[in-house]
Design a protein around this motif. Structure first.
Motif, PDB file in Angstrom:
ATOM      1  N   CYS A   1      72.827  16.058  -0.566  1.00 24.72           N
ATOM      2  CA  CYS A   1      71.530  15.662  -0.673  1.00 24.72           C
ATOM      3  C   CYS A   1      71.291  14.455   0.415  1.00 24.72           C
ATOM      4  O   CYS A   1      72.238  13.473   0.244  1.00 24.72           O
ATOM      5  N   ASN A   2      69.918  14.562   0.868  1.00 24.31           N
ATOM      6  CA  ASN A   2      69.519  13.246   1.621  1.00 24.31           C
ATOM      7  C   ASN A   2      68.147  12.883   1.138  1.00 24.31           C
ATOM      8  O   ASN A   2      67.041  13.626   1.126  1.00 24.31           O
ATOM      9  N   PRO A   3      68.048  11.690   0.545  1.00 26.82           N
ATOM     10  CA  PRO A   3      67.064  11.308  -0.074  1.00 26.82           C
ATOM     11  C   PRO A   3      65.803  10.891   0.940  1.00 26.82           C
ATOM     12  O   PRO A   3      66.208  10.658   2.034  1.00 26.82           O
ATOM     13  N   ILE A   4      64.986  10.759   0.511  1.00 28.65           N
ATOM     14  CA  ILE A   4      63.649   9.968   1.257  1.00 28.65           C
ATOM     15  C   ILE A   4      64.100   8.519   1.621  1.00 28.65           C
ATOM     16  O   ILE A   4      64.494   7.781   1.068  1.00 28.65           O
ATOM     17  N   SER A   5      63.831   8.162   2.964  1.00 28.13           N
ATOM     18  CA  SER A   5      64.329   7.210   3.574  1.00 28.13           C
ATOM     19  C   SER A   5      63.821   6.060   2.803  1.00 28.13           C
ATOM     20  O   SER A   5      62.364   5.893   2.510  1.00 28.13           O
ATOM     21  N   GLY A   6      64.561   4.889   2.486  1.00 27.99           N
ATOM     22  CA  GLY A   6      64.266   3.807   1.813  1.00 27.99           C
ATOM     23  C   GLY A   6      64.346   3.854   0.357  1.00 27.99           C
ATOM     24  O   GLY A   6      64.191   2.694  -0.231  1.00 27.99           O
ATOM     25  N   HIS A   7      64.516   5.005  -0.121  1.00 32.77           N
ATOM     26  CA  HIS A   7      64.613   5.116  -1.730  1.00 32.77           C
ATOM     27  C   HIS A   7      65.845   4.760  -2.152  1.00 32.77           C
ATOM     28  O   HIS A   7      67.133   5.562  -1.829  1.00 32.77           O
ATOM     29  N   ASN A   8      66.119   3.747  -2.985  1.00 36.46           N
ATOM     30  CA  ASN A   8      67.607   3.252  -3.373  1.00 36.46           C
ATOM     31  C   ASN A   8      67.895   3.893  -4.298  1.00 36.46           C
ATOM     32  O   ASN A   8      69.441   3.987  -4.705  1.00 36.46           O
TER      33      ASN A   8
ATOM     34  N   GLU B   1      68.227  18.102 -16.598  1.00 39.88           N
ATOM     35  CA  GLU B   1      69.189  17.246 -17.438  1.00 39.88           C
ATOM     36  C   GLU B   1      70.001  16.431 -16.530  1.00 39.88           C
ATOM     37  O   GLU B   1      70.570  17.040 -15.559  1.00 39.88           O
ATOM     38  N   LEU B   2      70.004  14.995 -16.566  1.00 40.66           N
ATOM     39  CA  LEU B   2      70.335  14.198 -15.715  1.00 40.66           C
ATOM     40  C   LEU B   2      72.013  14.274 -15.648  1.00 40.66           C
ATOM     41  O   LEU B   2      72.644  14.389 -16.724  1.00 40.66           O
ATOM     42  N   LEU B   3      72.438  14.262 -14.472  1.00 35.35           N
ATOM     43  CA  LEU B   3      73.888  14.338 -14.355  1.00 35.35           C
ATOM     44  C   LEU B   3      74.442  12.888 -13.966  1.00 35.35           C
ATOM     45  O   LEU B   3      75.600  12.259 -14.618  1.00 35.35           O
ATOM     46  N   ILE B   4      73.898  12.288 -13.072  1.00 33.78           N
ATOM     47  CA  ILE B   4      74.129  11.012 -12.479  1.00 33.78           C
ATOM     48  C   ILE B   4      72.920  10.296 -11.823  1.00 33.78           C
ATOM     49  O   ILE B   4      72.205  11.037 -11.240  1.00 33.78           O
ATOM     50  N   ARG B   5      73.017   8.792 -12.159  1.00 38.37           N
ATOM     51  CA  ARG B   5      71.952   8.195 -11.225  1.00 38.37           C
ATOM     52  C   ARG B   5      72.538   7.168 -10.511  1.00 38.37           C
ATOM     53  O   ARG B   5      73.487   6.483 -10.882  1.00 38.37           O
ATOM     54  N   TYR B   6      72.300   7.017  -9.458  1.00 38.06           N
ATOM     55  CA  TYR B   6      72.818   5.812  -8.268  1.00 38.06           C
ATOM     56  C   TYR B   6      71.669   4.816  -8.036  1.00 38.06           C
ATOM     57  O   TYR B   6      70.526   5.272  -7.821  1.00 38.06           O
ATOM     58  N   GLU B   7      71.928   3.677  -8.110  1.00 42.45           N
ATOM     59  CA  GLU B   7      71.295   2.390  -7.390  1.00 42.45           C
ATOM     60  C   GLU B   7      71.920   2.065  -6.300  1.00 42.45           C
ATOM     61  O   GLU B   7      73.192   1.409  -6.412  1.00 42.45           O
ATOM     62  N   ASN B   8      71.453   2.273  -4.959  1.00 40.55           N
ATOM     63  CA  ASN B   8      72.074   2.157  -3.839  1.00 40.55           C
ATOM     64  C   ASN B   8      73.441   3.068  -3.968  1.00 40.55           C
ATOM     65  O   ASN B   8      73.434   4.235  -4.263  1.00 40.55           O
ATOM     66  N   GLU B   9      74.817   2.563  -3.632  1.00 39.19           N
ATOM     67  CA  GLU B   9      75.754   3.115  -3.679  1.00 39.19           C
ATOM     68  C   GLU B   9      76.414   3.092  -5.123  1.00 39.19           C
ATOM     69  O   GLU B   9      77.407   3.726  -5.351  1.00 39.19           O
ATOM     70  N   GLU B  10      75.957   2.626  -6.127  1.00 37.28           N
ATOM     71  CA  GLU B  10      76.503   2.279  -7.295  1.00 37.28           C
ATOM     72  C   GLU B  10      76.068   3.426  -8.233  1.00 37.28           C
ATOM     73  O   GLU B  10      74.863   3.445  -8.493  1.00 37.28           O
ATOM     74  N   ALA B  11      77.203   4.250  -8.990  1.00 34.39           N
ATOM     75  CA  ALA B  11      76.656   5.065  -9.995  1.00 34.39           C
ATOM     76  C   ALA B  11      76.426   4.034 -11.353  1.00 34.39           C
ATOM     77  O   ALA B  11      77.251   3.907 -11.910  1.00 34.39           O
ATOM     78  N   VAL B  12      75.127   3.860 -11.753  1.00 31.81           N
ATOM     79  CA  VAL B  12      74.969   3.071 -12.912  1.00 31.81           C
ATOM     80  C   VAL B  12      74.606   4.048 -14.151  1.00 31.81           C
ATOM     81  O   VAL B  12      74.712   3.551 -15.164  1.00 31.81           O
ATOM     82  N   ASP B  13      74.412   5.410 -14.197  1.00 37.65           N
ATOM     83  CA  ASP B  13      74.306   6.098 -15.025  1.00 37.65           C
ATOM     84  C   ASP B  13      75.085   7.367 -14.962  1.00 37.65           C
ATOM     85  O   ASP B  13      74.495   8.379 -14.301  1.00 37.65           O
ATOM     86  N   ASP B  14      76.465   7.569 -15.493  1.00 33.56           N
ATOM     87  CA  ASP B  14      77.030   8.836 -15.425  1.00 33.56           C
ATOM     88  C   ASP B  14      77.517   9.450 -16.591  1.00 33.56           C
ATOM     89  O   ASP B  14      78.528  10.207 -16.599  1.00 33.56           O
ATOM     90  N   SER B  15      76.836   8.991 -17.606  1.00 30.18           N
ATOM     91  CA  SER B  15      77.326   9.520 -18.898  1.00 30.18           C
ATOM     92  C   SER B  15      77.163  10.834 -19.401  1.00 30.18           C
ATOM     93  O   SER B  15      78.059  11.554 -20.060  1.00 30.18           O
TER      94      SER B  15
ATOM     95  N   SER C   1      63.859   7.992  -5.780  1.00 26.09           N
ATOM     96  CA  SER C   1      62.764   7.420  -6.229  1.00 26.09           C
ATOM     97  C   SER C   1      62.934   5.930  -5.410  1.00 26.09           C
ATOM     98  O   SER C   1      64.039   5.547  -5.062  1.00 26.09           O
ATOM     99  N   LEU C   2      61.758   5.127  -5.243  1.00 31.49           N
ATOM    100  CA  LEU C   2      61.486   4.173  -4.452  1.00 31.49           C
ATOM    101  C   LEU C   2      62.190   3.037  -5.253  1.00 31.49           C
ATOM    102  O   LEU C   2      62.747   2.222  -5.078  1.00 31.49           O
ATOM    103  N   ARG C   3      61.909   3.138  -6.454  1.00 30.36           N
ATOM    104  CA  ARG C   3      62.551   2.075  -7.604  1.00 30.36           C
ATOM    105  C   ARG C   3      62.846   2.830  -8.820  1.00 30.36           C
ATOM    106  O   ARG C   3      62.329   4.088  -8.997  1.00 30.36           O
TER     107      ARG C   3
END
Lengths: 110, 113
Positions: free
Chosen positions: B23-30, B44-58, B95-97
């Motif tokens: 996956c290549n996200p939209i430029s600038g989307h953290n 259904e959510l599998l994982i969410r990243y904020e920059n390079e950190e996986a903040v929700d992989d439950s 997403s941008l934020r």
């Protein structure tokens, strides 16, 4: 994330009829986002509701957020064949994750 | 502006084989998300990243699923070994934020035989 229930699961309408889908929760929702997914496509963002009792309109679409922030609705006036698709509500809970409902699949008969 | 790009669009494999989605996200989307969508159901959510950190992989089945987002841009989701029940569409979104709208890619449809 907080579970949101959507009803109905399916809806068939004649073109020109109105359509409403409901999103309900047993707990207070922080905010609600609505998405539309065309057959074979991906979800596309429609709108976000944040404030209690908020009402927003986009042409023939009217979005409402309940006063108690436990429910939301999407109403389409005079449906067109281009409205076909599945409509999802999604809630961003306290854990900051976005949880989607099961969706309402709308079929518009010409 | 280019949207979220995913590949491959379709993948058919036999059970127990590995598979990877990019996956290549939209430029600038953290913020970057991986969702799983079964037929007739919501994502259904599998994982969410904020920059390079996986903040929700439950919700990520860590015995067979792994994900990475090196340098905080592109992301890869891997399944090894795949099972029949993994057949689904894997959606990437950005997403941008964290509180903003999600932009989804076209998805990668996986069929496990």
């Amino acid at each position: 994330g907080q579970q949101v229930m959507q009803i109905p699961q399916y809806q068939h309408v004649q073109e020109g009829e109105d359509f409403t889908t409901y999103c309900n929760s047993s707990t207070t929702l922080s905010n609600i986002q609505w998405y539309k997914q065309r057959p074979g496509g991906h979800p596309v963002f429609l709108i976000q509701l944040v404030k209690s009792g908020e009402v927003k309109k986009q042409k023939r679409l009217t979005f409402q957020f309940g006063e108690a922030k436990k429910n939301s609705s999407l109403h389409i006036t005079a449906t067109q064949t281009t409205d076909v698709g599945t409509y999802f509500c999604a809630n961003r809970g306290s854990a900051r994750q976005l949880t989607f409902g099961s969706g309402t699949q709308l079929t518009v008969l010409p | 502006e280019a949207g979220v790009v995913q590949s491959p669009r379709y993948k058919i494999i036999e059970k127990k084989q590995p598979v990877a989605f990019w996956c290549n996200p939209i430029s600038g989307h953290n913020t970057l998300y991986w969702y799983l969508q079964n037929l007739g159901q919501g994502p259904e959510l599998l994982i969410r990243y904020e920059n390079e950190e996986a903040v929700d992989d439950s919700q990520l089945p860590k015995d067979r699923f792994s994900a990475e987002r090196l340098k905080g841009v592109d992301s890869t989701l891997k399944i090894q070994p795949a099972e029949l029940g993994d057949s689904a569409v894997y959606l990437c979104a950005s997403s941008l934020r964290f509180s903003g709208e999600l932009f989804f890619g076209e998805g990668s449809r996986l069929t496990v035989l």
